[in-house]
Every structure is written in structure tokens, then in C-alpha cells.
Design a protein around this motif. Structure first.
Motif, PDB file in Angstrom:
ATOM      1  N   SER A 139     -54.546 -22.303  37.490  1.00 36.45           N
ATOM      2  CA  SER A 139     -55.147 -23.612  37.255  1.00 36.45           C
ATOM      3  C   SER A 139     -55.076 -23.942  35.770  1.00 36.45           C
ATOM      4  CB  SER A 139     -56.574 -23.667  37.781  1.00 36.45           C
ATOM      5  OG  SER A 139     -57.321 -22.648  37.212  1.00 36.45           O
ATOM      6  N   GLU A 140     -55.211 -22.910  34.894  1.00 38.70           N
ATOM      7  CA  GLU A 140     -55.051 -23.140  33.456  1.00 38.70           C
ATOM      8  C   GLU A 140     -53.641 -23.616  33.146  1.00 38.70           C
ATOM      9  OE1 GLU A 140     -55.974 -19.644  31.210  1.00 38.70           O
ATOM     10  OE2 GLU A 140     -58.083 -19.769  31.788  1.00 38.70           O
ATOM     11  N   ASP A 141     -52.666 -22.877  33.656  1.00 36.62           N
ATOM     12  CA  ASP A 141     -51.269 -23.222  33.416  1.00 36.62           C
ATOM     13  C   ASP A 141     -50.981 -24.644  33.852  1.00 36.62           C
ATOM     14  OD1 ASP A 141     -50.787 -20.821  32.404  1.00 36.62           O
ATOM     15  OD2 ASP A 141     -49.173 -20.274  33.777  1.00 36.62           O
ATOM     16  N   ALA A 142     -51.484 -24.976  35.019  1.00 33.75           N
ATOM     17  CA  ALA A 142     -51.182 -26.288  35.577  1.00 33.75           C
ATOM     18  C   ALA A 142     -51.787 -27.383  34.715  1.00 33.75           C
ATOM     19  CB  ALA A 142     -51.718 -26.371  37.002  1.00 33.75           C
ATOM     20  N   SER A 143     -53.044 -27.167  34.252  1.00 35.18           N
ATOM     21  CA  SER A 143     -53.676 -28.231  33.461  1.00 35.18           C
ATOM     22  C   SER A 143     -52.990 -28.389  32.115  1.00 35.18           C
ATOM     23  CB  SER A 143     -55.172 -27.969  33.297  1.00 35.18           C
ATOM     24  OG  SER A 143     -55.372 -26.696  32.763  1.00 35.18           O
ATOM     25  N   GLU A 144     -52.533 -27.244  31.515  1.00 35.39           N
ATOM     26  CA  GLU A 144     -51.800 -27.343  30.254  1.00 35.39           C
ATOM     27  C   GLU A 144     -50.522 -28.147  30.408  1.00 35.39           C
ATOM     28  OE1 GLU A 144     -51.110 -23.465  28.578  1.00 35.39           O
ATOM     29  OE2 GLU A 144     -53.281 -23.154  28.453  1.00 35.39           O
ATOM     30  N   LYS A 145     -49.820 -27.869  31.478  1.00 32.15           N
ATOM     31  CA  LYS A 145     -48.555 -28.566  31.720  1.00 32.15           C
ATOM     32  C   LYS A 145     -48.777 -30.064  31.862  1.00 32.15           C
ATOM     33  CE  LYS A 145     -45.642 -25.100  33.772  1.00 32.15           C
ATOM     34  NZ  LYS A 145     -45.584 -24.375  35.034  1.00 32.15           N
ATOM     35  N   LEU A 146     -49.839 -30.386  32.593  1.00 29.84           N
ATOM     36  CA  LEU A 146     -50.138 -31.784  32.837  1.00 29.84           C
ATOM     37  C   LEU A 146     -50.418 -32.488  31.518  1.00 29.84           C
ATOM     38  CD1 LEU A 146     -50.528 -33.611  35.336  1.00 29.84           C
ATOM     39  CD2 LEU A 146     -52.989 -33.246  35.075  1.00 29.84           C
ATOM     40  N   LEU A 147     -51.178 -31.811  30.660  1.00 33.27           N
ATOM     41  CA  LEU A 147     -51.529 -32.359  29.364  1.00 33.27           C
ATOM     42  C   LEU A 147     -50.270 -32.607  28.529  1.00 33.27           C
ATOM     43  CD1 LEU A 147     -54.317 -32.904  28.030  1.00 33.27           C
ATOM     44  CD2 LEU A 147     -53.970 -30.805  26.741  1.00 33.27           C
TER      45      LEU A 147
END
Lengths: 264, 287
Positions: free
Chosen positions: B237-245
Motif C-alpha cells: 500500500s505504501e508503494d502504491a501510494s508513492e507511485k500515485l503521488l
């Protein structure tokens, strides 16, 4: 890897038989193959036994040396178990140092003997930190038709019951009989589909999804267990497997008078 | 015996390290901790510290182990020389061979091996600090590493041991208890399917004691299963939110460059040479 050697037809056949409550050699699920044990056949060994479990055939030999204890157990004797899967016993076995299967076999046998406290290792100490008896159990597999765990454990404990400590050879007084306080018996259960069967022969062992070796003592208490293969047991299957093992071990004990503790 | 002299569990049922009989040591798992490995994870389980790394599916070596119809799973359990009180002689001993074998078997059951014929999936388990129960902790962390490697699996494999001290069945022995313990029963149990994938035992247990231990282990494995899943969820979930940002920040650039990136590595050179140049830059910096 070795599983692939059994043909699909044979695999289906054995599974179908099991589903119908039968086995290829006509045994019931909780029957072992005929067992014969010959004691003391190796004169150069301190103790020995040849075990035939159906066509599975092996010799267990005990040698005893005088040596130093391990530093962390200065007042205890040493027990060590080794197994050799000789190339003569099966086309699958190769020359060379013990591999995975041989090591697992030796360690499961060792755990049964050690954890049941078959030997009183305190009594194998002559003088702490200096001199103890070192008991070597060597299993030589001569012919492999499945279920080495049970045959090898039976060989090891049988050989120990007729082992004489060679004290005079080391100038430690008279030779004397090695005391055996408990008799561990291993029973391996193979799982074929939903069926649990005792003492799998080679083909059954190769196609079984999972196997469980349960080593019990004369009270039926569990002393060692080992699950094998990439299949699984459900909790209820596990419980019935252990109960089967307890029954079978009791039966084997009844067949051989020397499978009795020689000391308390 | 020593057990008579040292009391491992007091009258109110509290153990030397303050735990109750059915209480686990604190467990922390982190997924994706190594750069080179295809997947990795780290576990701290009480004082145990263990790393797991996954490589594969990749070419099998030695080749004769290759299976034409499926992948093989090869776990290698290893203890560092400094992981225990007295220095352990480095290298692969008989104990490690056996532990590696039973762990490999358990893993092979959950991996969709039929999806990767002729390959091996190598799992390296390194025990950096040992405090009893390392095979269970090793298997627990290895299955998180496998998931981190993106290898299709039926399930995660939580694993735990029960034992017997002062004649009582207790969960998850630590070093001091293990030294004087009267039995050790490690299992791996998958809560979702109720399957037992690993089981060993040594020591002395009656059938009833075994039954009690098994009950404890089943609920312990459920607890560990949650910790495993949390580790993965946290990582991804961390990875995904970073990517989105990152995507939002670069939204203008991305909308122009993206098509060229996508066409990038084809064998047929695109006609417009400027696209090739853009492409190389993009490939070089973004990876």
C-alpha cells in the motif's frame, strides 16, 4: 523428483484400490508387512541387527569407542547415528557422502532413540570431561522397498538391545551389556488421497502426498515425529494417524520378546 | 535433571520472559528489504532475527534436478557463525540439510509450481541471530519473501512451535526454555484451508498433551498469518501510494512521454529518431 518414476497408470491404480479399501499386496490399511529381525550377526560389531520389512532389508551395526565428551555435556556419553543408502539397494541411490534423504533418515532414527531415552547417557560417562563411551549406530540399507524410517529405527533399537560395551578392549574392566531403558518404535503412515495406510511399500511411498513417522515408547507416548513430502494432513487426519501408529507399535512390540527394556 | 533445579513457569502460570503459556513472543515482519533478490523479507521473532531472499523462477542448477512439468522449490536454511552463543562452524551441516528439506516441502505445496516448468525457485533463509524456533520463523518469513517476489501462491504459510516445560504444554519456547524443555513440536498450519504442511516433534508427549499443543498452535498460526498479511499490505500500500503521488506530480510530462516509453524496447526501430533519444533518457533515469 523420484515421484515421477511411478507411471500414471500405476498411480491411478493404487489410488483406486485405496478408495475401495484395498492395497496392492492385499494388506489392510493398518497392517505392516512381515517383519523379521536377526540379532548379533556381525561379530566385529558391538551389537547388530538385520531387519527385513517385506522386501526392505537393512543392517544396523553398533560400534563403541572411548572418547571425549562434548564440551557442553561433559558428564554424558555420546550417541551418533548415520545412514548409508548403498547403491546396491536401489538404482536411485548413488555413491558418495550422505545426501538429503540419508541425512533425514539418520536424524529421524536418532531422534527416536535419543528422545525416548533408550540409552541412559549419564551412565555412559566414565570420568567427566575426559572419558565417555561414544556409541555409533550405522544403518546400511541393502535393499529398498519403501519405509526405511520404520525398518531403520527397528534395526537401531534391536542392535542396541544386544550391544556389549567392549570395556576390556580399552582397559576399563570387564565387558558388559549396554542397558536399554526404553524401546522406541517408529510407525510411518502414508496418505493416499483421503486414505491413511501403514508401512507404505515403495510404490505407495512414492505416490503418497504426505507421510508421517510417529515414534512411540512402551506407554504409547509420542517421542518423535516427522512429516514428509509436499502434501498435507488435516488436524483430524493427523490425530487418527497418531492413533494408528500407537496401535501398530504395540503390535510390533508383541512380536519380538527382545523388544523389552533391559533396565529402568 | 536440570529441570528440577530451575523453575521455568511460576505458580500463576507466568514464564521466565513474562509470557503466559499460550502467548507468542512479539513478531515483526518487513517485506522487501533487499535490493538484488526478486523478493525478500525480514523477521524479528523475540530475539530471533532472520532474513529470507527469493530468486526465481530461474534456470535450474544442477540441471538434473530440473522437472519438465513444474518448478522445483529449493530452500536453503543457514545459520550465521555468530548467531548463537558458542560460534557455530560455518557451512551446511546435517541439521540445516534436514530443516531445508522440510521447509522446501511445505513451500512446494503452496507455490503454483506447474506455472513455471523447468525452473527453480530458490529461497535462502539466513539466521542472523537465533533464540529457538528458527525453523518456524524461517518458514514464516520465507513465504512472505515468496509473495514479495510476486510468485503465484495458494497461500502464505505461518509456522510455530509448541513445547513442554515443567510438565506443562506451552507455546513458542525461547532459548532458555528450549534448553531445558521436555518436548518440541514445530508445525506449519494454513488457517484458510486447515492444512498442516510441516510437522516434526521430539521429546516426550502423551496423546492428550499433543492434542492440547495442537490447539494452541492452530490459533497461534492464525495470529501469525495476520502478521504476515499485514507486512505485505504495509509494503504494497505504501508503494502504491508513492507511485500515485509521483504520477500526479509528473502528470504533464507523463502524458507526453509515456507513449514513447511504451514503444521503447521493441526490435523495430521507430522512424522518428527524436523518439529514440527521448526513450533512452527515459529508460536510463526512470528505472
Amino acid at each position: 523428483m523420484t515421484k515421477d518414476i511411478v507411471s500414471e497408470i500405476k498411480r491411478d491404480y493404487l489410488h483406486n484400490l485405496a478408495e475401495n479399501g484395498r492395497r496392492e499386496d492385499g494388506r489392510n490399511f493398518n497392517d505392516t508387512r512381515p517383519i523379521s529381525i536377526e540379532l548379533g550377526l556381525i561379530e566385529s560389531a558391538e551389537g547388530s541387527a538385520r531387519v527385513k520389512l517385506g522386501q526392505t532389508d537393512l543392517i544396523a551395526g553398533v560400534k563403541i569407542n572411548l572418547g571425549e565428551p562434548f564440551p557442553d555435556t561433559p558428564d554424558k556419553g555420546v550417541l551418533t547415528t548415520n545412514a548409508e543408502l548403498l547403491p546396491m539397494a536401489s538404482p536411485e541411490f548413488e555413491l558418495g557422502p550422505p545426501r538429503e534423504n540419508a541425512i533425514e533418515l539418520a536424524r529421524v532414527v536418532d531422534r527416536g532413540i535419543r528422545e525416548s531415552q533408550a540409552l541412559n547417557i549419564d551412565k555412559l560417562c566414565i570420568s567427566p570431561e575426559e572419558k565417555v563411551w561414544i556409541v555409533f549406530i550405522d544403518i546400511h540399507v541393502l535393499d529398498y522397498d519403501g519405509n526405511l524410517f520404520d525398518a531403520a529405527t527397528l534395526g537401531a533399537i534391536s542392535a542396541l538391545t544386544n550391544t556389549v560395551i567392549p570395556a576390556s578392549r580399552f582397559e576399563e574392566g570387564e565387558d558388559y551389556q549396554l542397558e536399554v531403558q526404553h524401546i522406541p518404535i517408529a510407525c510411518t503412515i502414508a496418505k493416499l488421497g483421503k486414505t491413511l495406510l501403514v508401512d507404505p511399500k515403495l510404490d505407495e511411498e512414492k505416490i503418497c502426498e504426505a507421510r508421517l513417522t510417529v515414534t512411540t515408547d512402551e506407554n504409547g507416548d509420542i517421542r518423535a515425529m516427522q512429516k514428509g513430502n509436499d502434501g498435507y494432513f488435516e488436524v483430524d487426519e493427523l490425530k487418527s494417524a497418531i492413533k494408528m501408529a500407537q496401535e501398530v507399535a504395540k503390535n510390533i512390540r508383541g512380536q519380538f520378546t527382545f523388544l523389552q527394556p533391559t533396565a529402568q | 535433571m536440570m529441570t528440577d533445579e530451575i523453575q521455568l513457569i511460576d505458580e500463576s502460570g507466568i514464564r521466565l520472559d513474562g509470557r503466559r503459556a499460550d502467548e507468542l513472543r512479539p513478531i515483526k515482519i518487513e517485506a522487501g528489504v533487499l535490493k538484488n533478490a526478486d523478493g525478500s523479507a525480514y523477521i524479528e521473532w523475540g530475539k530471533n532475527k532472520i532474513l529470507a531472499a527469493v530468486y526465481g523462477p530461474r534456470e535450474v542448477h544442477p540441471r538434473h534436478l530440473m522437472n519438465p512439468s513444474r518448478a522445483i522449490v529449493q530452500c536453503k536454511y543457514n545459520m550465521a557463525a555468530f548467531s548463537v552463543g558458542d560460534r557455530k562452524r560455518p557451512g551446511y551441516d546435517r541439521r540445516s540439510v534436514e530443516i531445508s528439506k522440510v521447509i522446501s516441502d511445505a513451500m512446494e505445496h503452496v507455490v503454483f509450481t506447474e506455472r513455471f516448468p523447468r525452473t527453480t525457485i530458490d529461497v535462502f533463509i539466513e539466521v542472523i541471530q537465533a533464540n529457538a524456533g528458527t525453523r518456524c520463523a524461517g518458514l514464516t518469513v520465507a513465504s512472505v519473501a515468496l509473495a514479495d517476489a510476486g510468485i503465484p501462491m495458494r497461500d502464505l504459510v505461518p509456522s510455530c512451535a509448541a513445547g513442554k516445560i515443567d510438565n506443562q504444554v506451552v507455546l513458542d519456547l525461547f532459548k532458555d526454555e528450549d534448553n531445558y524443555g521436555e518436548a518440541d513440536l514445530p508445525i506449519a498450519y494454513v488457517p484458510r484451508t486447515g492444512k498442516i504442511l510441516l510437522l516434526q516433534m521430539d521429546g516426550h508427549m502423551t496423546y492428550d498433551e499433543f492434542d492440547k499443543a495442537l490447539d494452541m498452535l492452530v490459533s497461534a498460526c492464525e495470529e501469525i498469518y495476520t502478521i504476515q498479511r499485514d507486512a505485505l499490505r504495509r509494503k504494497y500500500s505504501e508503494d502504491a501510494s508513492e507511485k500515485l503521488l509521483a504520477e500526479i506530480q509528473n502528470s504533464n510530462l507523463a502524458s507526453i512521454e509515456q507513449p514513447s516509453i511504451l514503444e521503447g524496447s521493441t526490435d523495430i526501430p521507430p522512424e522518428d529518431s527524436t523518439i529514440i533519444t527521448d526513450n533512452r533518457k527515459g529508460g536510463g533515469f526512470n528505472d
